[in-house]
Scaffold this motif. Structure first.
Motif, PDB file in Angstrom:
ATOM      1  N   SER A  64      57.008  50.526  38.381  1.00 33.75           N
ATOM      2  CA  SER A  64      55.680  49.912  38.396  1.00 33.75           C
ATOM      3  C   SER A  64      55.153  49.630  36.995  1.00 33.75           C
ATOM      4  O   SER A  64      54.300  48.752  36.820  1.00 33.75           O
ATOM      5  CB  SER A  64      54.693  50.814  39.144  1.00 33.75           C
ATOM      6  OG  SER A  64      54.440  52.010  38.422  1.00 33.75           O
ATOM      7  N   ASN A 170      51.001  45.049  37.094  1.00 38.28           N
ATOM      8  CA  ASN A 170      51.314  45.293  38.508  1.00 38.28           C
ATOM      9  C   ASN A 170      50.186  46.040  39.207  1.00 38.28           C
ATOM     10  O   ASN A 170      49.881  45.765  40.377  1.00 38.28           O
ATOM     11  CB  ASN A 170      52.613  46.090  38.623  1.00 38.28           C
ATOM     12  CG  ASN A 170      53.835  45.267  38.265  1.00 38.28           C
ATOM     13  OD1 ASN A 170      53.912  44.080  38.583  1.00 38.28           O
ATOM     14  ND2 ASN A 170      54.793  45.880  37.593  1.00 38.28           N
ATOM     15  N   TYR A 171      49.563  46.971  38.516  1.00 39.50           N
ATOM     16  CA  TYR A 171      48.434  47.703  39.107  1.00 39.50           C
ATOM     17  C   TYR A 171      47.207  46.810  39.224  1.00 39.50           C
ATOM     18  O   TYR A 171      46.423  46.957  40.168  1.00 39.50           O
ATOM     19  CB  TYR A 171      48.123  48.948  38.277  1.00 39.50           C
ATOM     20  CG  TYR A 171      49.159  50.026  38.434  1.00 39.50           C
ATOM     21  CD1 TYR A 171      49.125  50.902  39.506  1.00 39.50           C
ATOM     22  CD2 TYR A 171      50.192  50.161  37.516  1.00 39.50           C
ATOM     23  CE1 TYR A 171      50.076  51.884  39.665  1.00 39.50           C
ATOM     24  CE2 TYR A 171      51.165  51.144  37.666  1.00 39.50           C
ATOM     25  CZ  TYR A 171      51.094  51.991  38.740  1.00 39.50           C
ATOM     26  OH  TYR A 171      52.058  52.965  38.898  1.00 39.50           O
ATOM     27  N   ALA A 174      47.888  44.869  42.271  1.00 38.10           N
ATOM     28  CA  ALA A 174      47.786  45.720  43.460  1.00 38.10           C
ATOM     29  C   ALA A 174      46.340  45.960  43.872  1.00 38.10           C
ATOM     30  O   ALA A 174      46.072  46.299  45.029  1.00 38.10           O
ATOM     31  CB  ALA A 174      48.485  47.052  43.219  1.00 38.10           C
ATOM     32  N   TYR A 195      45.028  42.597  48.787  1.00 35.18           N
ATOM     33  CA  TYR A 195      45.407  44.005  48.853  1.00 35.18           C
ATOM     34  C   TYR A 195      44.219  44.933  49.076  1.00 35.18           C
ATOM     35  O   TYR A 195      44.348  45.921  49.799  1.00 35.18           O
ATOM     36  CB  TYR A 195      46.153  44.389  47.579  1.00 35.18           C
ATOM     37  CG  TYR A 195      47.401  43.572  47.384  1.00 35.18           C
ATOM     38  CD1 TYR A 195      48.447  43.642  48.302  1.00 35.18           C
ATOM     39  CD2 TYR A 195      47.540  42.691  46.314  1.00 35.18           C
ATOM     40  CE1 TYR A 195      49.592  42.882  48.151  1.00 35.18           C
ATOM     41  CE2 TYR A 195      48.689  41.926  46.154  1.00 35.18           C
ATOM     42  CZ  TYR A 195      49.703  42.021  47.077  1.00 35.18           C
ATOM     43  OH  TYR A 195      50.837  41.262  46.929  1.00 35.18           O
ATOM     44  N   TYR A 199      44.072  47.613  52.055  1.00 37.21           N
ATOM     45  CA  TYR A 199      43.874  49.056  51.884  1.00 37.21           C
ATOM     46  C   TYR A 199      42.744  49.543  52.784  1.00 37.21           C
ATOM     47  O   TYR A 199      42.869  50.574  53.460  1.00 37.21           O
ATOM     48  CB  TYR A 199      43.551  49.379  50.428  1.00 37.21           C
ATOM     49  CG  TYR A 199      44.776  49.513  49.545  1.00 37.21           C
ATOM     50  CD1 TYR A 199      45.703  50.526  49.768  1.00 37.21           C
ATOM     51  CD2 TYR A 199      44.994  48.648  48.490  1.00 37.21           C
ATOM     52  CE1 TYR A 199      46.826  50.654  48.962  1.00 37.21           C
ATOM     53  CE2 TYR A 199      46.111  48.762  47.678  1.00 37.21           C
ATOM     54  CZ  TYR A 199      47.024  49.771  47.923  1.00 37.21           C
ATOM     55  OH  TYR A 199      48.133  49.900  47.133  1.00 37.21           O
ATOM     56  N   ILE A 376      54.062  46.110  51.273  1.00 39.03           N
ATOM     57  CA  ILE A 376      55.025  46.733  50.352  1.00 39.03           C
ATOM     58  C   ILE A 376      56.443  46.311  50.728  1.00 39.03           C
ATOM     59  O   ILE A 376      57.253  45.953  49.863  1.00 39.03           O
ATOM     60  CB  ILE A 376      54.877  48.267  50.388  1.00 39.03           C
ATOM     61  CG1 ILE A 376      53.513  48.675  49.822  1.00 39.03           C
ATOM     62  CG2 ILE A 376      55.991  48.944  49.607  1.00 39.03           C
ATOM     63  CD1 ILE A 376      53.209  50.157  49.975  1.00 39.03           C
ATOM     64  N   ASN A 379      57.129  42.693  49.650  1.00 38.29           N
ATOM     65  CA  ASN A 379      57.404  42.529  48.225  1.00 38.29           C
ATOM     66  C   ASN A 379      58.788  43.054  47.841  1.00 38.29           C
ATOM     67  O   ASN A 379      59.373  42.591  46.862  1.00 38.29           O
ATOM     68  CB  ASN A 379      56.335  43.243  47.395  1.00 38.29           C
ATOM     69  CG  ASN A 379      55.055  42.447  47.296  1.00 38.29           C
ATOM     70  OD1 ASN A 379      54.991  41.423  46.633  1.00 38.29           O
ATOM     71  ND2 ASN A 379      54.014  42.910  47.965  1.00 38.29           N
ATOM     72  N   LEU A 388      55.457  45.141  41.723  1.00 36.31           N
ATOM     73  CA  LEU A 388      54.220  45.124  42.507  1.00 36.31           C
ATOM     74  C   LEU A 388      54.332  46.049  43.710  1.00 36.31           C
ATOM     75  O   LEU A 388      53.375  46.762  44.044  1.00 36.31           O
ATOM     76  CB  LEU A 388      53.917  43.696  42.962  1.00 36.31           C
ATOM     77  CG  LEU A 388      52.666  43.511  43.824  1.00 36.31           C
ATOM     78  CD1 LEU A 388      51.432  44.054  43.129  1.00 36.31           C
ATOM     79  CD2 LEU A 388      52.481  42.042  44.189  1.00 36.31           C
ATOM     80  N   LEU A 392      51.825  49.160  44.453  1.00 30.64           N
ATOM     81  CA  LEU A 392      51.125  49.338  45.726  1.00 30.64           C
ATOM     82  C   LEU A 392      51.420  50.717  46.314  1.00 30.64           C
ATOM     83  O   LEU A 392      50.521  51.378  46.861  1.00 30.64           O
ATOM     84  CB  LEU A 392      51.547  48.248  46.711  1.00 30.64           C
ATOM     85  CG  LEU A 392      51.085  46.816  46.408  1.00 30.64           C
ATOM     86  CD1 LEU A 392      51.802  45.820  47.310  1.00 30.64           C
ATOM     87  CD2 LEU A 392      49.580  46.688  46.576  1.00 30.64           C
TER      88      LEU A 392
END
Length: 419
Positions: A64, A170-171, A174, A195, A199, A376, A379, A388, A392
């Motif tokens: 990540s 990436n975060y 996410a 995302y 969530y 997830i 991806n 990514l 996640l």
């Protein structure tokens, strides 16, 4: 005066001290032996946890944050950007694009840059073809002639961020954030935010499934704990037989039962709840996800709760009733508080399992019943954006650990007391 008289200790006291020291030494040696024996017994479990849990999580965290793909595919460009040699950046970029095209990796470069800025995929591929066919030394003006996007002031900072091996982008993705052309962190456009809503939906589904398991599981566990042994055994069989059946088989069975011509709709039509032309759509939506997940996770709530209920002495309820309390009052004020640790343990177990569910939403959820675990998997398997997907997963893991921390600090079994 003799030494014995001066110290106040005779031969008998000295002998007792030696015996005490020897006994203490033997006790310490026995304790060390038991400690080593205990460590040897739990060593396989420790090795299993390290190999199957800690190392994969560490690897996922690394993926990540660390992604040297573009740095490896655009090495000359990365060196020029790191060194601040602006006169060599464009020439190096053209050289790297041609080399990546010859290696068959230009699609990877285009895809990674397109993740940073939509629209760059076709631009990168067209530029690589033009650079391979030209003999002149490419400059910024040459790149701008291929496509005006190269003349944008944010292109070089984008390339610098993309070629760094360590990144937090990436975060940001996410959590539905991105970097603008100046490198500032901004929220994604409203139509591109995926995302955060997933969530929230995942947590909502997990909470609803936990509540449904609690409403249905508590009476079943209560009957198992308070009825005769024969009745309890029959109920336990009914709970465990589906639990021992393959999850895929159970999900497939629900797909058959919940379809428009399935058993559930046939019963509704037979009972007159709906007519033949207005059968209820119970599959490939959120309703099907809730029904099937509740059925699959129900034993995980019942079993921990039953283990607590079966240990409650029946004399507690009889004592409360003998003191004047009714059946409901004695249950609510005496029995129910004692079983709260089992309720908490079962609810936590079901909630954590529901947060990471994948097969059930994928098969019976349809588009509206998808959860974060399905994204997830997308991806990983389809878009091949492992960074990514790892980000996640880490966000979901942090959320689960936070829930567990809140449980142990606020409503853990050791903090639940009778009111």
């Amino acid at each position: 005066m003799s030494p014995v008289t001066m110290t106040g200790k005779g031969p008998e006291a000295s002998y007792q001290e030696r015996c005490g020291t020897s006994l203490k030494s033997r006790v310490q040696k026995a304790r060390r032996h038991e400690t080593r024996k205990s460590l040897l017994l739990v060593l396989p479990v420790i090795v299993f946890l390290v190999l199957a849990f800690l190392i994969p999580i560490a690897k996922m965290f690394q993926v990540s944050l660390y992604d040297p793909t573009l740095r490896d595919l655009l090495p000359a460009t990365a060196r020029a950007l790191d060194g601040g040699a602006k006169d060599r950046i464009w020439k190096s970029l053209a050289h790297d694009l041609v080399a990546a095209r010859e290696q068959g990796k230009i699609g990877v470069v285009a895809s990674r840059l397109n993740e940073q800025r939509p629209g760059l995929r076709s631009v990168v591929e067209r530029t690589a073809r033009r650079a391979a066919a030209t003999d002149e030394a490419p400059t910024r003006e040459w790149f701008a002639g291929v496509d005006p996007m190269w003349d944008d002031a944010g292109v070089l900072p984008l390339l610098a961020r993309a070629t760094r091996p360590f990144t937090f982008d990436n975060y940001l993705s996410a959590l539905d954030f991105r970097r603008d052309q100046q490198g500032h962190i901004v929220s994604q456009p409203a139509d591109s935010r995926v995302y955060r809503s997933l969530y929230l939906k995942t947590f909502w589904v997990a909470i609803v499934v936990t509540l449904l398991c609690g409403v249905m599981g508590y009476p079943i566990a209560y009957l198992m704990a308070t009825r005769s042994k024969a009745t309890a055994n029959r109920l336990m069989i009914l709970v465990l037989v589906p639990f021992w059946t393959s999850m895929l088989v159970r999900v497939t069975a629900w797909m058959v039962m919940l379809q428009s011509q399935g058993v559930v709709n046939d019963l509704l039509v037979f009972a007159g709840v709906v007519n033949e032309n207005n059968r209820v759509m119970l599959i490939y939506n959120l309703t099907g996800t809730l029904i099937s997940m509740t059925h699959i996770l129900l034993p995980f709530f019942i079993l921990p709760l039953y283990s607590v209920m079966v240990a409650v002495p029946p004399s507690y309820m009889r004592a409360a009733q003998s003191l004047g309390a009714g059946r409901f009052s004695s249950f609510w004020k005496v029995y129910f508080p004692i079983t709260l640790p089992g309720v908490g343990a079962g609810a936590l177990l079901v909630l954590i399992l529901a947060l990471g569910y994948y097969i059930t939403p994928a098969l019976v959820g349809g588009q509206s019943g998808q959860m974060i675990s399905n994204m997830i998997a997308f991806n990983i398997q389809t878009s091949l954006n492992w960074g990514l997907a790892a980000a996640l997963s880490i966000v979901l893991l942090v959320a689960v650990l936070s829930l567990y921390f809140v449980y142990t600090r606020l409503v853990g079994a050791e903090n639940l007391r009778m009111g």
